[in-house]
Design a protein around this motif. Sequence first.
Motif, short mmCIF file in Angstrom:
data_model
loop_
_atom_site.label_atom_id
_atom_site.label_comp_id
_atom_site.label_asym_id
_atom_site.label_seq_id
_atom_site.Cartn_x
_atom_site.Cartn_y
_atom_site.Cartn_z
N SER A 163 7.20 -24.87 3.83
CA SER A 163 6.65 -24.18 5.00
C SER A 163 6.37 -22.70 4.72
CB SER A 163 7.60 -24.30 6.19
OG SER A 163 8.87 -23.74 5.86
N GLU A 164 7.00 -22.15 3.68
CA GLU A 164 6.81 -20.73 3.40
C GLU A 164 7.11 -20.45 1.94
OE1 GLU A 164 7.82 -17.74 6.38
OE2 GLU A 164 9.23 -16.90 4.92
N VAL A 165 6.32 -19.55 1.36
CA VAL A 165 6.59 -19.00 0.03
C VAL A 165 6.62 -17.49 0.19
CG1 VAL A 165 5.84 -18.79 -2.36
CG2 VAL A 165 5.39 -20.91 -1.11
N GLN A 166 7.75 -16.90 -0.14
CA GLN A 166 7.91 -15.45 0.00
C GLN A 166 8.38 -14.85 -1.32
OE1 GLN A 166 10.13 -12.11 2.84
NE2 GLN A 166 10.04 -14.25 3.48
N GLU A 167 7.69 -13.80 -1.76
CA GLU A 167 8.05 -13.13 -3.00
C GLU A 167 8.86 -11.89 -2.67
OE1 GLU A 167 5.75 -11.60 -7.08
OE2 GLU A 167 4.71 -12.81 -5.57
N TYR A 168 10.07 -11.81 -3.25
CA TYR A 168 10.95 -10.70 -2.93
C TYR A 168 11.91 -10.43 -4.09
CZ TYR A 168 14.04 -7.67 -0.20
OH TYR A 168 14.77 -6.58 0.25
N GLY A 169 11.95 -9.20 -4.54
CA GLY A 169 12.91 -8.80 -5.57
C GLY A 169 12.79 -9.55 -6.87
N GLY A 170 11.58 -9.94 -7.24
CA GLY A 170 11.39 -10.65 -8.50
C GLY A 170 11.62 -12.15 -8.41
N TYR A 171 11.75 -12.67 -7.19
CA TYR A 171 11.96 -14.11 -7.00
C TYR A 171 10.98 -14.64 -5.96
CZ TYR A 171 16.42 -13.59 -9.44
OH TYR A 171 17.39 -13.34 -10.38
N LEU A 172 10.69 -15.93 -6.06
CA LEU A 172 9.97 -16.65 -5.01
C LEU A 172 11.00 -17.45 -4.23
CD1 LEU A 172 6.80 -18.13 -6.79
CD2 LEU A 172 6.98 -16.06 -5.40
N TYR A 173 10.97 -17.29 -2.90
CA TYR A 173 11.83 -18.05 -2.00
C TYR A 173 10.95 -19.00 -1.21
CZ TYR A 173 15.41 -14.51 -2.91
OH TYR A 173 16.33 -13.67 -3.51
N THR A 174 11.32 -20.27 -1.16
CA THR A 174 10.54 -21.23 -0.40
C THR A 174 11.37 -21.82 0.74
OG1 THR A 174 11.06 -23.26 -1.64
CG2 THR A 174 9.32 -21.85 -2.52
N GLY A 175 10.75 -21.86 1.93
CA GLY A 175 11.37 -22.48 3.08
C GLY A 175 10.78 -23.86 3.31
N SER A 176 11.36 -24.58 4.25
CA SER A 176 10.89 -25.93 4.57
C SER A 176 11.28 -26.26 6.00
CB SER A 176 11.51 -26.96 3.63
OG SER A 176 11.24 -28.28 4.06
N SER A 177 10.43 -27.03 6.68
CA SER A 177 10.74 -27.44 8.05
C SER A 177 11.71 -28.62 8.10
CB SER A 177 9.45 -27.81 8.78
OG SER A 177 8.78 -28.85 8.09
N VAL A 178 11.98 -29.24 6.95
CA VAL A 178 12.82 -30.45 6.96
C VAL A 178 13.93 -30.47 5.92
CG1 VAL A 178 10.97 -31.89 7.91
CG2 VAL A 178 11.21 -31.67 5.43
N GLN A 179 13.83 -29.70 4.86
CA GLN A 179 14.82 -29.79 3.78
C GLN A 179 16.12 -29.07 4.14
OE1 GLN A 179 14.47 -31.79 1.53
NE2 GLN A 179 12.43 -31.84 0.64
N PRO A 180 17.24 -29.46 3.50
CA PRO A 180 18.54 -28.83 3.80
C PRO A 180 18.88 -27.68 2.85
CG PRO A 180 18.90 -30.80 2.50
CD PRO A 180 17.41 -30.70 2.69
N TYR A 181 17.88 -26.99 2.34
CA TYR A 181 18.15 -25.90 1.38
C TYR A 181 16.96 -24.96 1.31
CZ TYR A 181 15.55 -29.37 -1.34
OH TYR A 181 14.62 -30.30 -1.73
N VAL A 182 17.23 -23.78 0.73
CA VAL A 182 16.20 -22.83 0.34
C VAL A 182 16.08 -22.87 -1.17
CG1 VAL A 182 15.63 -20.36 0.20
CG2 VAL A 182 16.56 -21.31 2.32
N VAL A 183 14.87 -22.88 -1.68
CA VAL A 183 14.66 -22.87 -3.13
C VAL A 183 14.37 -21.44 -3.57
CG1 VAL A 183 13.15 -23.64 -5.01
CG2 VAL A 183 13.86 -25.25 -3.24
N VAL A 184 15.00 -21.02 -4.69
CA VAL A 184 14.81 -19.69 -5.26
C VAL A 184 14.30 -19.86 -6.68
CG1 VAL A 184 15.84 -17.45 -5.72
CG2 VAL A 184 16.77 -18.90 -3.89
#
Length: 343
Positions: A319-340
């Motif tokens: 649901s989201e890809v955000q670039e912050y501090g040298g990392y990509l963070y991905t959100g999701s509307s259904v998953q039980p985790y954040v991917v870094v």
Amino acid sequence: MKLLSSFIIFIFPLVFPCVILSSKSYQQLQLPGVVGPESLAFDCNGEGPYVGVSDGRILKWKAANSGWTEFATTAPHRAREICDGSTNTTLEPLCGRPLGIKFNPVTCDLYIADAYFGLMVVGPNGGQAQQLASSAGGIPFRFTNDLDIDPNTGIVYFTDSSIYFQRRQYFMSIATGDRSGRLLKYDPLKKNVTVMYNGLSFPNGVALSNNNSFLLLAESATLKILRFWLQGERTTYTPQLFAEMPRFPDNIKSDSKGEFWIAMNSARGKIESNKKTAFCEETAKPWFLRDPVGVKFDVNGNVVDVLDGNEGNTLNSVSEVQEYGGYLYTGSSVQPYVVVIKA
């Protein structure tokens, strides 16, 4: 934190050929018994990420050894014994469902688009969020979705995906061709909401340019990214086509260079059947990847970076890809985790 396998980030220059950089390791920040970290935010101290989850809470990531802690809630009369830990969508109108979130970098307040309780805000120390607006032009919000903030004026730009269907009924909004969605703005000085544009087909993610001269909006049902000019001679709030996407676009996040990451939430595996082909000079392969889940654009609508899901389950329903501090963070509307992912 559990170290997993790897993804491949492909970088596409504006002049072909395509260039494959390297594989990057990634991590999962597992949520405590809840799901759906739809959007992510970092506070004025660079701490986080913060995420809104399925049981109506905003959680903050502390560290690998302490995990997630509760930061805020949105529902005004939330029953903890019913809501805490819930993944049941039928409880969302009672428990709240925070979607888009962002800290105002000036005031350090967290603004929240709750799907059921409208536009909300909570102070830097968290707690119970305050409702700022629940309607515009006499029409209640039914599906408050995403937001962004102009740090110079404090104005909040946000989307209401439908005036008929709630988040639990999102598929009906798309299936019926509903065009009741709205782009709105909240003025914190006047404390009022203005409808900037209506008649949108499932308006979703929204993001301002770095100089706040325009904003991008994801019209998910039409697979389009629209641009609205906010400054200069073109300030008419009339949308201009910015990009056409191969899949349903979701949230949009700008990075420090003023480029935009656009997440693509679903319809994986169908890209080659409906996307015009453009070939790389050396490899004679399409510019797009077999399984893109996020695409970065520059301000002119050129693709500069693509995140490939590699047909795996980990980056399903991004649901989201955000670039912050040298990392990509991905959100999701259904998953039980954040991917870094290391960028």
